[in-house]
Scaffold this motif. Sequence first.
Motif, mmCIF file in Angstrom:
data_model
loop_
_atom_site.group_PDB
_atom_site.id
_atom_site.type_symbol
_atom_site.label_atom_id
_atom_site.label_comp_id
_atom_site.label_asym_id
_atom_site.label_seq_id
_atom_site.Cartn_x
_atom_site.Cartn_y
_atom_site.Cartn_z
ATOM 1 N N HIS A 212 0.855 -1.186 0.000
ATOM 2 C CA HIS A 212 0.000 0.000 0.000
ATOM 3 C C HIS A 212 0.895 1.242 0.000
ATOM 4 O O HIS A 212 1.771 1.377 0.858
ATOM 5 N N LYS B 187 1.064 5.447 -0.072
ATOM 6 C CA LYS B 187 0.357 6.709 0.112
ATOM 7 C C LYS B 187 1.357 7.844 -0.091
ATOM 8 O O LYS B 187 2.041 8.272 0.841
ATOM 9 N N ALA C 32 -3.633 7.636 -3.229
ATOM 10 C CA ALA C 32 -2.998 6.404 -2.756
ATOM 11 C C ALA C 32 -3.256 5.275 -3.757
ATOM 12 O O ALA C 32 -4.213 5.297 -4.531
ATOM 13 N N ALA D 208 -6.263 2.925 -4.827
ATOM 14 C CA ALA D 208 -6.805 2.615 -3.505
ATOM 15 C C ALA D 208 -8.329 2.660 -3.540
ATOM 16 O O ALA D 208 -8.922 3.579 -4.099
#
Length: 245
Positions: free
Chosen positions: A84, A86, A92, A113
């Motif tokens: 993940h 960001k 993101a 995201a």
Amino acid sequence: PPFFLMLRPPPTSKQGVWAASAAVYNHLLNKWPFVVRSDCRGKREGLSYLGLHELKDMANTSDIKNGMVLNHNNGLWQIVEFLHVKPGKGAAFVRTKLKNIETGKVVDNTFNAGHKIDPVRIETREHTFLYNDDEGYHFMNAETYEQIRLDKHLISAPQFLKDGLNCLVVFHADEERPINCDLPSHVELEITYTEPGVKGDTATNSLKPATVDTGAEVRVPLFINNGDWIKVDTRSGDYTERIKK
């Protein structure tokens, strides 16, 4: 304490909520691995009760985990790794490495995201390799003794298959069809032919070709001789060590 899956009741329900049995919950958890468990213990305040049809629709990038299989780009892809991200600026996203279940091809893919995903329920069952012929590779379920036939491209390292070798066959659970077969990470093989070794030469950085009892060719150190047993990494096809038999 037991876990329960809380379901949204129909509008006419006077009870306000249903509590599914633990057995039903476990079945549903296999079908929807992203279902969140709640320890109820009579505390219903603040809980969100979801209908079953909503659970699958809710799957998105936040539910991604290693090993999950997705319907993606008209194929079945397994998540090998993910991250993940960001960034300081911009939206993101999730960076993933995906492996095609049927072809073994590995690709990099980026999801925004919150992007919705379509997880597939899979089951892994132990099977014993029996033999191969013109029709394919034949395996037997270790528990039910049911036999199945697999095409060569579904097997991770068919050149290292030996009679009686236990493998893990992955099934598309909803369609009850095999989609992949993984050999153990290492197998023990006998050298059937290689050039004579050099006595006293124990160097492992110099390699020579050798044929093993499955017919595959492996690069081995110079000190390996005919009749020796070796351990081979099925993921890379590399020699690992000489073993005693």
